[in-house]
Design a protein around this motif. Structure first.
Motif, PDB file in Angstrom:
ATOM      1  N   LEU A 227       0.822  -1.215   0.000  1.00 35.50           N
ATOM      2  CA  LEU A 227       0.000   0.000   0.000  1.00 35.50           C
ATOM      3  C   LEU A 227       0.855   1.264   0.000  1.00 35.50           C
ATOM      4  CD1 LEU A 227      -2.636  -1.069   2.677  1.00 35.50           C
ATOM      5  CD2 LEU A 227      -2.741  -1.381   0.211  1.00 35.50           C
ATOM      6  N   HIS A 228       0.542   2.153  -0.953  1.00 31.72           N
ATOM      7  CA  HIS A 228       1.306   3.397  -1.105  1.00 31.72           C
ATOM      8  C   HIS A 228       0.418   4.630  -1.015  1.00 31.72           C
ATOM      9  CE1 HIS A 228       5.460   2.380  -2.158  1.00 31.72           C
ATOM     10  NE2 HIS A 228       4.948   1.258  -2.609  1.00 31.72           N
ATOM     11  N   TYR A 229       0.920   5.625  -0.268  1.00 34.37           N
ATOM     12  CA  TYR A 229       0.384   6.983  -0.224  1.00 34.37           C
ATOM     13  C   TYR A 229      -0.946   7.089   0.523  1.00 34.37           C
ATOM     14  CZ  TYR A 229       3.544   6.557  -4.221  1.00 34.37           C
ATOM     15  OH  TYR A 229       4.596   6.218  -5.029  1.00 34.37           O
ATOM     16  N   ALA A 230      -0.940   6.596   1.768  1.00 35.69           N
ATOM     17  CA  ALA A 230      -2.082   6.846   2.648  1.00 35.69           C
ATOM     18  C   ALA A 230      -1.971   8.250   3.236  1.00 35.69           C
ATOM     19  CB  ALA A 230      -2.127   5.815   3.768  1.00 35.69           C
ATOM     20  N   TYR A 231      -3.106   8.788   3.650  1.00 42.60           N
ATOM     21  CA  TYR A 231      -3.155  10.128   4.249  1.00 42.60           C
ATOM     22  C   TYR A 231      -3.482   9.950   5.731  1.00 42.60           C
ATOM     23  CZ  TYR A 231      -4.068  15.190   4.262  1.00 42.60           C
ATOM     24  OH  TYR A 231      -4.015  16.536   4.487  1.00 42.60           O
ATOM     25  N   PRO A 232      -2.817  10.686   6.633  1.00 41.61           N
ATOM     26  CA  PRO A 232      -3.011  10.434   8.069  1.00 41.61           C
ATOM     27  C   PRO A 232      -4.370  10.841   8.616  1.00 41.61           C
ATOM     28  CG  PRO A 232      -1.522  12.302   7.721  1.00 41.61           C
ATOM     29  CD  PRO A 232      -1.743  11.686   6.380  1.00 41.61           C
ATOM     30  N   THR A 233      -4.976  11.902   8.061  1.00 40.82           N
ATOM     31  CA  THR A 233      -6.281  12.356   8.553  1.00 40.82           C
ATOM     32  C   THR A 233      -7.370  11.407   8.047  1.00 40.82           C
ATOM     33  OG1 THR A 233      -5.439  14.607   8.402  1.00 40.82           O
ATOM     34  CG2 THR A 233      -7.813  14.342   8.713  1.00 40.82           C
ATOM     35  N   GLN A 234      -8.299  11.035   8.934  1.00 37.98           N
ATOM     36  CA  GLN A 234      -9.362  10.072   8.610  1.00 37.98           C
ATOM     37  C   GLN A 234      -8.759   8.757   8.095  1.00 37.98           C
ATOM     38  OE1 GLN A 234     -11.142  12.980   5.918  1.00 37.98           O
ATOM     39  NE2 GLN A 234     -13.050  12.855   7.090  1.00 37.98           N
ATOM     40  N   PHE A 235      -7.716   8.298   8.763  1.00 31.04           N
ATOM     41  CA  PHE A 235      -7.053   7.068   8.351  1.00 31.04           C
ATOM     42  C   PHE A 235      -8.001   5.871   8.521  1.00 31.04           C
ATOM     43  CE2 PHE A 235      -4.458   3.318   9.210  1.00 31.04           C
ATOM     44  CZ  PHE A 235      -3.627   3.322   8.104  1.00 31.04           C
ATOM     45  N   PRO A 236      -8.076   4.978   7.530  1.00 25.78           N
ATOM     46  CA  PRO A 236      -8.976   3.821   7.607  1.00 25.78           C
ATOM     47  C   PRO A 236      -8.382   2.690   8.454  1.00 25.78           C
ATOM     48  CG  PRO A 236      -7.826   3.815   5.509  1.00 25.78           C
ATOM     49  CD  PRO A 236      -7.371   5.052   6.232  1.00 25.78           C
TER      50      PRO A 236
END
Length: 434
Positions: A227-236
Motif C-alpha cells: 500500500l502506497h500513499y495513505a493520508y493520516p487524517t481520517q485514516f482507515p
C-alpha cells in the motif's frame, strides 16, 4: 527532406511517479494492439511517434519535463523523429502556455484526454482494452492505480489543481484488472493513489480500502499486495486488521506525514495535530507489530522555524521510521501557500534542513538493517546486476526502498521468483543474503 525516424515505432518517455507510469502503460497497450512496436524510455528514442508523459508536481520535476520536451522538439525540428506529442501533469496545468512556446510539438494533451492521441493519427480507442496495459516493469510486479485526484487542501500541493477531486475506481474494475495481470504472470501489486485513505468515500459513501484489499488478496495468484500513499487524517484503521491477518498483504505502509510540529501542521493545512500523529503511529504499530513504515517529510515551508526543525528531528529519532524521504518546499503557483505566505526561507537553508533529516535517517536505517542479520526473509528477485541477484523483501517497494543482494554464484535463483534468503550482512540501505 525525408524523416529519419523509424516507421512503425512508438517511443514513450515517462517522467514523474508510478501513477504516470500506469497511464503510459495503458496508452502503450492501445498502440501495441494496432501493431506498432512500442518502446519505453529507450536509450535513443527516434520513433515515427514520440510521446512524452510529463510531471508537474514541483519545480525540479517541471524543469526536467520542460528540458525533455525541448530536447525532443529539437529532434522534431531536425526531422530525426516523426510526430511529437506531450501528455501528463505539466501539460494539463500549462496547456495553453506550452502550445504557444513550443510549437514544434504536434499537439499537447492533458492528464485525462491522452487517448485522443489515437484519433490524431487516425485510429480508434479500443474500450475493450481499457483494463489492459503493456507493462514497463519486470513481468512479476505491477502498479495498480485505484483512484485519481485528491480532495485534501494541503497548502503546498498542486496535485488537486492538476488532477481535480478524488475519483475512486469501481472495486470490480480493479479486481478484473488484477485478475488479468495475474493471468499474464504478475505476482506482486503496489496499490497506488494520491490518497489511499479516502478510497471509496466518493463512490460508495464509506471508506473501502480494507474491503478492496481483502477482495484483491482473495484472488488466486496474488502473492504480495503493498500500500502506497495513505493520508493520516481520517485514516482507515480497518486496513490494519487486513494487513495483520492476510499473509499476502505486506506489512508495509507508505503514509506521508510531512511534519510534526503543530505550528507547521497548521500552516500546511494538514488537519491533524502533533499528538494525533503520534497516536496514529502508535496505533498502527500496536495493530501490526512487524510493520515497516515509509513516510515523506517537507522542509522549508514558509513559517518553519529552527524550533520546528528541532521538533521534527526529535520525532524522526523517536519514531524511527524504517523508510523515510525528505524534500524541500517548492513554491507552486495557484496553491494556498503561494497565495498566502512569503517564500522567504533561502533554498540553501531548505536543503540543509533536508540533509540534516536524511543524515539522521541514514543512521536509523543502518541500525534497523543490522537487526536483520541472521534472519531468513522471503525475497522476490527483480534482476541480475554485476555479480548479484537483486531482490526485495515484503518491506521494500520497487525503486524507492532497500534491496537484498544475493551472489550470482548461488544455485537455483531466478528472476521473478520468490526465495528464502538468510541475511549475513547489512549496509546503511541494503542487505546481503544467501
Amino acid at each position: 527532406m525525408r524523416s529519419s525516424s523509424k516507421r512503425g515505432i512508438v517511443d514513450v518517455v515517462t517522467l514523474g511517479c508510478s501513477k504516470n507510469l500506469v497511464d503510459s502503460e495503458q496508452l502503450m497497450r492501445q498502440f501495441d494492439a494496432l501493431g506498432y512496436q512500442v518502446r519505453h524510455d529507450a536509450e535513443k528514442p527516434d520513433g515515427e511517434i514520440v510521446i512524452v508523459n510529463t510531471c508537474g508536481f514541483i519545480g525540479d520535476a517541471k524543469e526536467e519535463s520542460i528540458n525533455t520536451i525541448l530536447q525532443f522538439a529539437d529532434l522534431r525540428k531536425q526531422n530525426k523523429i516523426g510526430k511529437l506529442f506531450v501528455m501528463g501533469c505539466l501539460s494539463e496545468r500549462y496547456l495553453n502556455e506550452l502550445s504557444l512556446e513550443i510549437p514544434e510539438v504536434d499537439k499537447f494533451y492533458g492528464k485525462f484526454n491522452y487517448t485522443d492521441i489515437l484519433k490524431e493519427i487516425g485510429q480508434e480507442y479500443r474500450a475493450d482494452l481499457r483494463l489492459e496495459r503493456k507493462l514497463t516493469t519486470p513481468n512479476h510486479y505491477a502498479y495498480i492505480k485505484i483512484s485519481e485526484g485528491c480532495n485534501r487542501t494541503c497548502s503546498y500541493c498542486a496535485i488537486p489543481i492538476i488532477t481535480g477531486r478524488h475519483r475512486s475506481r469501481f472495486i470490480e474494475d480493479i479486481e478484473n484488472e488484477v485478475k488479468g495481470l495475474v493471468a499474464s504472470g504478475v505476482k506482486e501489486f503496489q496499490l497506488i493513489a494520491q490518497d489511499l485513505s479516502y478510497y471509496g468515500q466518493d463512490r460508495y459513501k464509506s471508506l473501502k480500502l480494507a474491503e478492496l484489499t481483502e477482495r484483491l488478496s482473495d484472488i488466486q495468484g496474488v502473492e504480495w499486495l503493498r500500500l502506497h500513499y495513505a493520508y493520516p487524517t481520517q485514516f482507515p484503521y480497518d486496513i490494519l486488521k487486513v494487513m495483520r491477518e492476510r499473509d499476502n498483504v505486506c506489512n508495509y505502509l507508505d503514509i506521508a506525514l510531512q511534519h510534526v510540529s503543530d505550528n507547521m501542521l497548521g500552516k500546511m493545512r494538514r488537519n491533524i495535530t502533533s499528538a494525533q500523529t503520534y497516536e496514529l503511529i502508535d496505533k498502527i504499530r500496536q495493530e501490526v507489530p512487524d510493520i515497516h513504515l515509509r513516510t515523506t517529510l517537507l522542509l522549508g515551508h514558509p513559517g518553519e522555524t529552527e524550533e520546528d526543525v528541532e521538533e521534527l528531528k526529535n520525532f524522526v529519532q523517536k519514531v524511527r521510521f524504517e523508510r523515510l524521504g525528505a524534500f524541500a518546499f517548492s513554491n507552486e503557483e495557484g496553491t494556498y501557500a503561494y497565495k498566502t505566505y512569503e517564500d522567504n526561507i533561502p533554498d540553501e537553508v531548505k536543503q540543509n534542513r533536508v540533509n540534516e533529516i536524511m543524515s539522521l535517517q541514514q543512521t536509523i536505517s543502518a541500525e534497523i538493517n543490522q537487526t536483520k542479520i541472521g534472519k531468513t526473509l522471503k525475497v522476490m528477485i527483480d534482476r541480475v546486476e554485476d555479480e548479484y541477484f537483486v531482490g526485495r523483501t515484503e518491506y521494500d517497494s520497487p525503486e524507492v526502498d532497500p534491496e537484498v543482494l544475493i551472489p550470482t554464484s548461488t544455485e537455483g535463483v531466478r528472476q521473478g521468483e520468490f526465495f528464502n534468503a538468510r541475511i549475513f550482512d547489512a549496509t546503511d540501505f541494503d542487505l546481503y543474503g544467501n
